[in-house]
Design a protein around this motif. Structure first.
Motif, PDB file in Angstrom:
ATOM      1  N   LYS A  10     -92.398  74.344 -77.815  1.00 30.50           N
ATOM      2  CA  LYS A  10     -92.823  73.330 -78.746  1.00 30.50           C
ATOM      3  C   LYS A  10     -91.386  72.304 -78.755  1.00 30.50           C
ATOM      4  CE  LYS A  10     -94.207  72.359 -83.525  1.00 30.50           C
ATOM      5  NZ  LYS A  10     -94.407  72.737 -84.672  1.00 30.50           N
TER       6      LYS A  10
ATOM      7  N   PRO B 291     -98.624  75.527 -78.644  1.00 31.92           N
ATOM      8  CA  PRO B 291     -98.060  74.733 -77.365  1.00 31.92           C
ATOM      9  C   PRO B 291     -98.365  75.716 -76.186  1.00 31.92           C
ATOM     10  CG  PRO B 291     -96.397  75.951 -78.752  1.00 31.92           C
ATOM     11  CD  PRO B 291     -97.589  76.025 -79.801  1.00 31.92           C
TER      12      PRO B 291
ATOM     13  N   TYR C 151     -91.521  70.086 -75.756  1.00 37.60           N
ATOM     14  CA  TYR C 151     -92.181  69.016 -75.896  1.00 37.60           C
ATOM     15  C   TYR C 151     -91.748  68.029 -76.839  1.00 37.60           C
ATOM     16  CZ  TYR C 151     -96.248  72.072 -74.402  1.00 37.60           C
ATOM     17  OH  TYR C 151     -97.131  72.777 -73.749  1.00 37.60           O
ATOM     18  N   GLU C 152     -91.042  68.227 -78.052  1.00 32.19           N
ATOM     19  CA  GLU C 152     -90.537  67.477 -78.895  1.00 32.19           C
ATOM     20  C   GLU C 152     -89.287  66.609 -78.163  1.00 32.19           C
ATOM     21  OE1 GLU C 152     -89.383  70.142 -82.013  1.00 32.19           O
ATOM     22  OE2 GLU C 152     -91.450  70.029 -82.870  1.00 32.19           O
TER      23      GLU C 152
ATOM     24  N   CYS D 121     -98.143  63.306 -68.959  1.00 32.33           N
ATOM     25  CA  CYS D 121     -97.402  62.230 -69.369  1.00 32.33           C
ATOM     26  C   CYS D 121     -95.770  62.277 -68.683  1.00 32.33           C
ATOM     27  CB  CYS D 121     -96.836  62.537 -70.906  1.00 32.33           C
ATOM     28  SG  CYS D 121     -98.313  62.455 -72.136  1.00 32.33           S
ATOM     29  N   ARG D 122     -96.009  63.354 -67.761  1.00 33.39           N
ATOM     30  CA  ARG D 122     -94.683  63.602 -67.229  1.00 33.39           C
ATOM     31  C   ARG D 122     -94.870  63.222 -65.549  1.00 33.39           C
ATOM     32  NH1 ARG D 122     -91.439  63.246 -70.770  1.00 33.39           N
ATOM     33  NH2 ARG D 122     -89.882  64.267 -69.631  1.00 33.39           N
TER      34      ARG D 122
ATOM     35  N   PHE E 148     -93.485  64.441 -77.154  1.00 37.74           N
ATOM     36  CA  PHE E 148     -94.797  64.736 -77.222  1.00 37.74           C
ATOM     37  C   PHE E 148     -95.163  65.436 -78.175  1.00 37.74           C
ATOM     38  CE2 PHE E 148     -98.334  67.867 -76.035  1.00 37.74           C
ATOM     39  CZ  PHE E 148     -99.295  66.912 -75.519  1.00 37.74           C
ATOM     40  N   GLU E 149     -95.870  64.859 -79.167  1.00 36.75           N
ATOM     41  CA  GLU E 149     -96.467  65.675 -80.495  1.00 36.75           C
ATOM     42  C   GLU E 149     -97.669  66.440 -80.422  1.00 36.75           C
ATOM     43  OE1 GLU E 149     -96.267  62.854 -83.694  1.00 36.75           O
ATOM     44  OE2 GLU E 149     -94.389  62.137 -83.291  1.00 36.75           O
ATOM     45  N   LEU E 150     -97.658  67.540 -81.048  1.00 38.68           N
ATOM     46  CA  LEU E 150     -98.711  68.537 -81.208  1.00 38.68           C
ATOM     47  C   LEU E 150     -99.560  68.088 -82.565  1.00 38.68           C
ATOM     48  CD1 LEU E 150     -97.485  71.911 -80.246  1.00 38.68           C
ATOM     49  CD2 LEU E 150     -98.841  70.430 -78.681  1.00 38.68           C
TER      50      LEU E 150
ATOM     51  N   GLU F 252    -101.990  68.364 -71.132  1.00 40.91           N
ATOM     52  CA  GLU F 252    -101.953  66.948 -71.594  1.00 40.91           C
ATOM     53  C   GLU F 252    -100.590  66.595 -71.588  1.00 40.91           C
ATOM     54  OE1 GLU F 252    -103.708  63.828 -73.689  1.00 40.91           O
ATOM     55  OE2 GLU F 252    -104.697  65.472 -73.025  1.00 40.91           O
ATOM     56  N   TYR F 253     -99.581  67.633 -71.860  1.00 49.20           N
ATOM     57  CA  TYR F 253     -98.115  67.210 -71.653  1.00 49.20           C
ATOM     58  C   TYR F 253     -97.766  66.801 -70.254  1.00 49.20           C
ATOM     59  CZ  TYR F 253     -93.210  68.277 -71.213  1.00 49.20           C
ATOM     60  OH  TYR F 253     -91.872  68.269 -70.682  1.00 49.20           O
TER      61      TYR F 253
END
Length: 211
Positions: free
Chosen positions: A95, A111, A98-99, A123-124, A103-105, A119-120
């Motif tokens: 998590k 996570p 992600y932060e 974005c990479r 990237f927000e859950l 999904e994460y």
């Protein structure tokens, strides 16, 4: 990358919105340069399966696969840590990753849920995505083999992820099909020493835990 977003959608609990998006997902699959023709055909077959018939049937098939036991859990850390404290610590670290990336859950998302991970990754950049897939390749193989054994179309997503990670895909003809329900598969898989001790004794006649 849109491809990982498409994978995330395909592995998520089916909804009417997802089914309406299947033509767009299929376009992403058809044009993705990371997919070889075999992987592409299998994914398009899965998309056809998800769009065929009534939504309730698709939902029931999903629940029967992924929500009735741990062997096919899409929560990756269950395969490493079970329900131990280590899983909680690993999820906190993930998590935080992600932060740091912005990237927000949502409040209800864990996570280590594979659709969230994908999904994460959407974005990479590809190099980071591949590194992360390599790190969890053993888990992806475990889930993929279980799906192949059940001859599930969902195996196409796991196979594609392994190939993108630079791993060998699962050889389908070397995985014997199984017809047992998921609870039976779980009894063979879940209680391993890595989860903290020997399996509980069972009654030889019934297979139930011994008193």
């Amino acid at each position: 990358m849109l491809l990982f977003k498409a994978f995330s959608a395909l592995l998520s609990y089916p909804s009417e919105d997802m089914r309406q998006a299947l033509p767009e997902i299929a376009d992403v699959i058809r044009t993705a340069p990371l997919l070889d023709p075999g992987r592409r055909d299998d994914l398009l077959a899965l998309i056809g399966e998800l769009g065929d018939g009534d939504l309730l049937t698709v939902e029931e098939r999903y629940v029967d696969l992924f929500d009735r036991g741990r062997a096919l859990s899409l929560h990756l850390f269950e395969h490493l840590h079970g329900e131990s404290r280590d899983r909680g610590e690993a999820m906190v670290e993930l998590k935080q990753l992600y932060e740091h990336a912005g990237f927000e859950l949502s409040a209800r998302e864990l996570p280590d849920y594979l659709p969230v991970v994908l999904e994460y990754l959407s974005c990479r950049d590809l190099a980071e995505a591949r590194d992360m897939l390599v790190d969890c390749a053993q888990i992806l193989t475990t889930i993929g083999r279980s799906l192949v054994a059940r001859r599930s179309g969902y195996a196409a997503v796991l196979q594609a992820l392994l190939v993108i990670a630079g791993e060998n895909p699962i050889e389908v003809d070397k995985v014997p099909p199984v017809k047992e329900r998921m609870e039976t598969l779980d009894r063979e898989w879940a209680e391993q020493p890595a989860f903290g001790g020997a399996p509980a004794p069972t009654d030889p006649a019934t297979g139930a835990p011994a008193a």
